[in-house]
Design a protein around this motif. Sequence first.
Motif, short mmCIF file in Angstrom:
data_model
loop_
_atom_site.label_atom_id
_atom_site.label_comp_id
_atom_site.label_asym_id
_atom_site.label_seq_id
_atom_site.Cartn_x
_atom_site.Cartn_y
_atom_site.Cartn_z
N PRO A 143 2.97 17.15 -7.74
CA PRO A 143 1.60 17.39 -8.22
C PRO A 143 0.79 16.12 -8.44
O PRO A 143 -0.44 16.13 -8.30
CB PRO A 143 1.82 18.14 -9.54
CG PRO A 143 3.18 18.75 -9.42
CD PRO A 143 3.98 17.83 -8.57
N GLU A 144 1.46 15.02 -8.79
CA GLU A 144 0.71 13.79 -9.08
C GLU A 144 0.14 13.12 -7.81
O GLU A 144 -0.69 12.21 -7.90
CB GLU A 144 1.59 12.78 -9.84
CG GLU A 144 2.86 12.34 -9.15
CD GLU A 144 4.06 13.22 -9.47
OE1 GLU A 144 5.18 12.74 -9.26
OE2 GLU A 144 3.87 14.37 -9.91
N GLN A 172 -0.32 23.99 -2.51
CA GLN A 172 -1.70 23.77 -2.94
C GLN A 172 -2.40 22.67 -2.13
O GLN A 172 -3.26 21.95 -2.64
CB GLN A 172 -1.76 23.45 -4.44
CG GLN A 172 -1.25 24.60 -5.29
CD GLN A 172 -1.38 24.36 -6.77
OE1 GLN A 172 -1.67 23.26 -7.22
NE2 GLN A 172 -1.17 25.39 -7.56
N ASN A 173 -2.01 22.54 -0.86
CA ASN A 173 -2.68 21.55 -0.02
C ASN A 173 -2.98 22.09 1.38
O ASN A 173 -3.22 21.32 2.31
CB ASN A 173 -1.86 20.26 0.07
CG ASN A 173 -0.47 20.47 0.65
OD1 ASN A 173 -0.15 21.54 1.17
ND2 ASN A 173 0.38 19.46 0.57
N GLU A 174 -2.96 23.43 1.53
CA GLU A 174 -3.22 23.99 2.86
C GLU A 174 -4.64 23.67 3.36
O GLU A 174 -4.85 23.50 4.56
CB GLU A 174 -2.97 25.51 2.88
CG GLU A 174 -1.48 25.84 2.94
CD GLU A 174 -1.19 27.27 3.35
OE1 GLU A 174 -0.43 27.47 4.32
OE2 GLU A 174 -1.71 28.19 2.69
N GLU A 175 -5.58 23.56 2.44
CA GLU A 175 -6.95 23.23 2.84
C GLU A 175 -6.97 21.84 3.52
O GLU A 175 -7.56 21.67 4.59
CB GLU A 175 -7.87 23.23 1.61
CG GLU A 175 -9.33 23.11 1.96
CD GLU A 175 -10.22 23.19 0.73
OE1 GLU A 175 -11.33 22.62 0.79
OE2 GLU A 175 -9.81 23.81 -0.28
N GLN A 176 -6.29 20.88 2.90
CA GLN A 176 -6.27 19.52 3.45
C GLN A 176 -5.45 19.44 4.74
O GLN A 176 -5.84 18.76 5.69
CB GLN A 176 -5.70 18.54 2.41
CG GLN A 176 -6.58 18.31 1.20
CD GLN A 176 -6.58 19.45 0.19
OE1 GLN A 176 -5.65 20.26 0.17
NE2 GLN A 176 -7.61 19.52 -0.62
N VAL A 177 -4.32 20.14 4.78
CA VAL A 177 -3.49 20.15 5.99
C VAL A 177 -4.26 20.81 7.14
O VAL A 177 -4.22 20.33 8.28
CB VAL A 177 -2.14 20.87 5.72
CG1 VAL A 177 -1.36 21.08 7.01
CG2 VAL A 177 -1.31 20.06 4.73
N GLY A 178 -4.99 21.89 6.83
CA GLY A 178 -5.82 22.54 7.84
C GLY A 178 -6.91 21.62 8.38
O GLY A 178 -7.16 21.57 9.59
N GLN A 179 -7.52 20.84 7.47
CA GLN A 179 -8.54 19.88 7.90
C GLN A 179 -7.94 18.85 8.85
O GLN A 179 -8.56 18.46 9.86
CB GLN A 179 -9.14 19.17 6.68
CG GLN A 179 -10.11 20.04 5.89
CD GLN A 179 -10.51 19.40 4.56
OE1 GLN A 179 -9.95 18.42 4.12
NE2 GLN A 179 -11.51 20.01 3.92
N ALA A 180 -6.72 18.42 8.55
CA ALA A 180 -6.05 17.43 9.40
C ALA A 180 -5.81 18.00 10.80
O ALA A 180 -6.08 17.34 11.81
CB ALA A 180 -4.73 17.01 8.77
N ILE A 181 -5.30 19.22 10.86
CA ILE A 181 -5.04 19.86 12.15
C ILE A 181 -6.33 20.02 12.94
O ILE A 181 -6.41 19.66 14.12
CB ILE A 181 -4.35 21.23 11.96
CG1 ILE A 181 -2.94 21.04 11.38
CG2 ILE A 181 -4.28 21.99 13.28
CD1 ILE A 181 -2.29 22.33 10.90
#
Length: 296
Positions: A26-27, A55-64
């Motif tokens: 989380p940190e 809780q990071n699917e938004e960021q991982v999706g942006q990367a893809i």
Amino acid sequence: MDSKRQVKLNDGHFIPVLGFGTYAPPETAKSEAQEVTQFAIEVGFRHIDCAHVYQNEEQVGQAIRSKIADGTVKREDIFYTSKLWLTSLRQELVRSALEKSLKNLQLDYVDLYIIHFPLAVKALEKCKDAGLTKSIGVSNFNHKQLEKILNKPGLKYKPVCNQVECHPYLNQRKLLDFCKSHDIVLVAYAALGSQRLKEWVNLDLPVLLEDPVLCAIANKHKQTPALVALRYQIQRGVVVLAKSYNKKRIKENIQVFDFELTPEDMKAIDGINRNIRYYEFLLGISHPEYPFLEEY
């Protein structure tokens, strides 16, 4: 993709044998997930493993999507795995949970959707029929739980994989043999032992990558113990997830295809199995479906 870098699933789709794990404690800033996932795709990873609970699917999706937009990959080049969290196991919650992941990702479908308990199989099958996921699988199932699903009346789709903790100290030989006999791919998480995360892992256990046998084989091949541990899994037919937010290690992990272990190396690594489980998930030990009380 080179045939040595992917295996065929029982539903006809292909999964890359080396995956990039995106969980971080989380940190860790969420923005880092986007940065390291972009980097992983740039150096050659095509299998991205994530989950709603990270809780990071938004960021991982942006990367893809950014790597699709700049022409590095097409959507069909990426194999994306998401997972149904325990709070959404009721049949009526499954599809909306997957749709929420897709909204966060801003993708039309995931390649693999995984459940942790055998309670929501029928709802998962409907998600596959609707085209929201190409394949469905399970995680942390013992052989009895797998048998329960395989023998389920009216089962429409067999799970394509079982994602479990697997490394040279917990080589899962019996479970691997069982899965192979039913054309189910074993996917290894914690393949390097663990990240020593105090909220999940028993920190009193020995550090896998300091094992003298692994270190000796690594020295022989002029590789790192981590690469030897990853290569071991690939050569035994296991899909392996390499999790790191360190760019040097991410780049190093893709080099797992640059060497081969000898039969003697494989036998020596088989010999260090201790049935050590770093991730015991003791919070769930009283649950009737707790999977780790069985031998395999």
